[in-house]
Design a protein around this motif. Sequence first.
Motif, mmCIF file in Angstrom:
data_model
loop_
_atom_site.group_PDB
_atom_site.id
_atom_site.type_symbol
_atom_site.label_atom_id
_atom_site.label_comp_id
_atom_site.label_asym_id
_atom_site.label_seq_id
_atom_site.Cartn_x
_atom_site.Cartn_y
_atom_site.Cartn_z
ATOM 1 N N UNK A 216 14.376 -9.630 2.869
ATOM 2 C CA UNK A 216 14.441 -9.384 1.425
ATOM 3 C C UNK A 216 13.060 -9.448 0.788
ATOM 4 N N UNK A 217 12.139 -10.143 1.455
ATOM 5 C CA UNK A 217 10.779 -10.216 0.925
ATOM 6 C C UNK A 217 9.907 -9.088 1.471
ATOM 7 N N UNK A 218 10.479 -8.279 2.387
ATOM 8 C CA UNK A 218 9.697 -7.244 3.060
ATOM 9 C C UNK A 218 9.026 -6.303 2.058
ATOM 10 N N UNK A 219 9.737 -6.025 0.972
ATOM 11 C CA UNK A 219 9.203 -5.207 -0.099
ATOM 12 C C UNK A 219 7.809 -5.680 -0.524
ATOM 13 N N UNK A 220 7.722 -6.975 -0.842
ATOM 14 C CA UNK A 220 6.464 -7.548 -1.303
ATOM 15 C C UNK A 220 5.427 -7.639 -0.200
ATOM 16 N N UNK A 221 5.868 -8.008 1.015
ATOM 17 C CA UNK A 221 4.927 -8.121 2.125
ATOM 18 C C UNK A 221 4.304 -6.757 2.410
ATOM 19 N N UNK A 222 5.138 -5.741 2.388
ATOM 20 C CA UNK A 222 4.680 -4.381 2.622
ATOM 21 C C UNK A 222 3.683 -3.955 1.536
ATOM 22 N N UNK A 223 4.045 -4.206 0.272
ATOM 23 C CA UNK A 223 3.166 -3.833 -0.841
ATOM 24 C C UNK A 223 1.826 -4.553 -0.720
ATOM 25 N N UNK A 224 1.885 -5.850 -0.404
ATOM 26 C CA UNK A 224 0.658 -6.620 -0.263
ATOM 27 C C UNK A 224 -0.206 -6.097 0.871
ATOM 28 N N UNK A 225 0.430 -5.773 2.000
ATOM 29 C CA UNK A 225 -0.320 -5.298 3.158
ATOM 30 C C UNK A 225 -1.008 -3.966 2.864
ATOM 31 N N UNK A 226 -0.276 -3.050 2.219
ATOM 32 C CA UNK A 226 -0.863 -1.745 1.902
ATOM 33 C C UNK A 226 -2.041 -1.923 0.943
ATOM 34 N N UNK A 227 -1.852 -2.760 -0.063
ATOM 35 C CA UNK A 227 -2.900 -3.008 -1.043
ATOM 36 C C UNK A 227 -4.151 -3.554 -0.359
ATOM 37 N N UNK A 228 -3.971 -4.562 0.487
ATOM 38 C CA UNK A 228 -5.103 -5.193 1.164
ATOM 39 C C UNK A 228 -5.793 -4.194 2.094
ATOM 40 N N UNK A 229 -4.992 -3.422 2.825
ATOM 41 C CA UNK A 229 -5.576 -2.465 3.761
ATOM 42 C C UNK A 229 -6.421 -1.433 3.025
ATOM 43 N N UNK A 230 -5.855 -0.868 1.967
ATOM 44 C CA UNK A 230 -6.557 0.194 1.236
ATOM 45 C C UNK A 230 -7.838 -0.339 0.597
ATOM 46 N N UNK A 231 -7.758 -1.522 -0.010
ATOM 47 C CA UNK A 231 -8.951 -2.070 -0.652
ATOM 48 C C UNK A 231 -10.010 -2.439 0.390
ATOM 49 N N UNK A 232 -9.558 -2.897 1.573
ATOM 50 C CA UNK A 232 -10.509 -3.263 2.621
ATOM 51 C C UNK A 232 -11.266 -2.038 3.132
ATOM 52 N N UNK A 233 -10.572 -0.891 3.205
ATOM 53 C CA UNK A 233 -11.205 0.324 3.719
ATOM 54 C C UNK A 233 -12.499 0.635 2.990
ATOM 55 N N UNK A 234 -12.505 0.438 1.672
ATOM 56 C CA UNK A 234 -13.680 0.816 0.890
ATOM 57 C C UNK A 234 -14.622 -0.329 0.585
#
Lengths: 301, 266
Positions: A216-234
């Motif tokens: 049920x928390x996967x929604x947030x974990x997924x959102x957090x992971x995508x956010x961190x990954x994208x920001x880390x790229x740049x």
Amino acid sequence: MTLPAAAGATDNSALLRRDGMLAQLGFFGLALPAVLLVTIAIVVPLAAMLWISIARPDGTVSLDTYLKIMSTPVYTRSVLTTFQVSGMTVLTCALLGTPFALVMASVGRRLASILLLVVMLPFWTALLVRTYALSVLLQRNGLVNRFLTDTGLVSEPLPLINNFFGTIVGMTHVMLPLFILPVYAAIKQIDQNIIRAAASLGASKLLTLRAVILPLAANGIFAGAVLVFVLSLGFYVTPAILGGGRVPMISTRIEQNVSVLSDWPAASALGVLLLLSVGMVFFVTFLLRRSIKALGGSPNV
Amino acid sequence: MFDGFDVSWPLRLAIGIFTALVAVFLLAPSLIVVPMSFSASELLQFPPSEFSLRWWQQYWQSDLWMPATKTSLLLATVTAAGAVPIAFAAAYATTRSLGWAKLPLYAVLLMPATVPPILVAIGLFFVLARMHLVGSFPGLWLGHTVIAIPTAYVILSAGFARFDFTQEKAARSLGAGWWRSMFSVVIPQMRFSLLSAALLAFLTSLDEVIVSMFVGGGANTTLTKVMFLGLRDRVDPQAAVISTIWIVLVAIVVTVVFGRQRQEHS
């Protein structure tokens, strides 16, 4: 000051429609300054960059710069490093942040608000201040190394900065609050009755955590992971300082191409590749969400 | 939350230690610079062996750090002054309705936060170089304001989402013109969101590194540029003084903004 409707007119629908349209036009006018500013400062420069990356001096278009980049080890290595650093940062954030968010959601109000402050304070502390402090803590005779040698855990001080490890520590420090906040929000939204139901049906704690809370928390974990990954790229600052020149990111190469080599075509092409990577992550995220929904999976993933 | 989820005490202890360690990891870097700024030593060490005010004195007299501090504070102020009204207008418009245009607008307004900052920096550098504005204050202002827009916009949109627009309608139907209802009904009601947006836009500008590196320079060199160049070359104890001032500032802002938010929620 008198309203037209109050004058006793029976049919004012045309007037109202005109009013609505004028209001709509007014809204566009209000949004215009922001749009204009973003266009001048971001959209136009990005378009120029795209053009520079494909234009030849004689005005024709080619992909030469891109081919050159893909066959130059210095650049391919930086692309690989960028993805390694970003992936590793997501992993450490998930390992540290998910349990932390779970604890935040399960403790009492008072402690929860203290923990929230613990997350928010570094989030708003200047990036350079944190990077600076970490470099002091992790240096050869820094606090961490002194603790490790004094307690006899290691005999020689460990190389904790100017390498991949230091970069990951710094990146994790920067990104952890960004990961914790969406995960915490998602866990907070879980209906408590579901957890009670699981418990009353005899599920062990571990099973409840694995089969109820985490999905049920996967929604947030997924959102957090995508956010961190994208920001880390740049990311530029943290790898530049804590990597000590040994962790060349795409952003590092872009900076060098502009300020040292003045190679605008190469910088622009790398920039376009970076932007494409960011766009691709967003696109894959979107596709994943859609296909999971289509397969009848949990709609909140 | 999670009642019926009690765990045995060894596990509780382990979870407690883990949480404490993560909290230390998050907080320690911000906290150690404070004692470090009072160190007497030439070397950077923590904890300092002797204390003195030498770095604070040097900072006060420095012709490198003081002008940079003034530039940064002035820039952060005009950035907040620019970004907040612009974002306020945009947030008002997107909340009230723009139909189909809402989503594309949303994407455009959040673009400065999704495009990697290094690209914003070199893009601006390229455009400003053509207009001979590299190293100029307006150039820096443009970059910082654009970067602060998403933050201000998100906070103000959240504020408008809680705002009851029937109040505005009531004011209008009682004869107030658009401007009057704006200034005597909408803005006073939104004052806290406006304050939050202004403070966080101020911090965003103060914190910004990469655009400042490329676009700033000469008389318009920001604190972050001085600090970044210093950090890349050698570790300077002077930076601890700046960091301390910075952290105190952030602690005040975070307490004001989030303390107030908590009050509103409870």
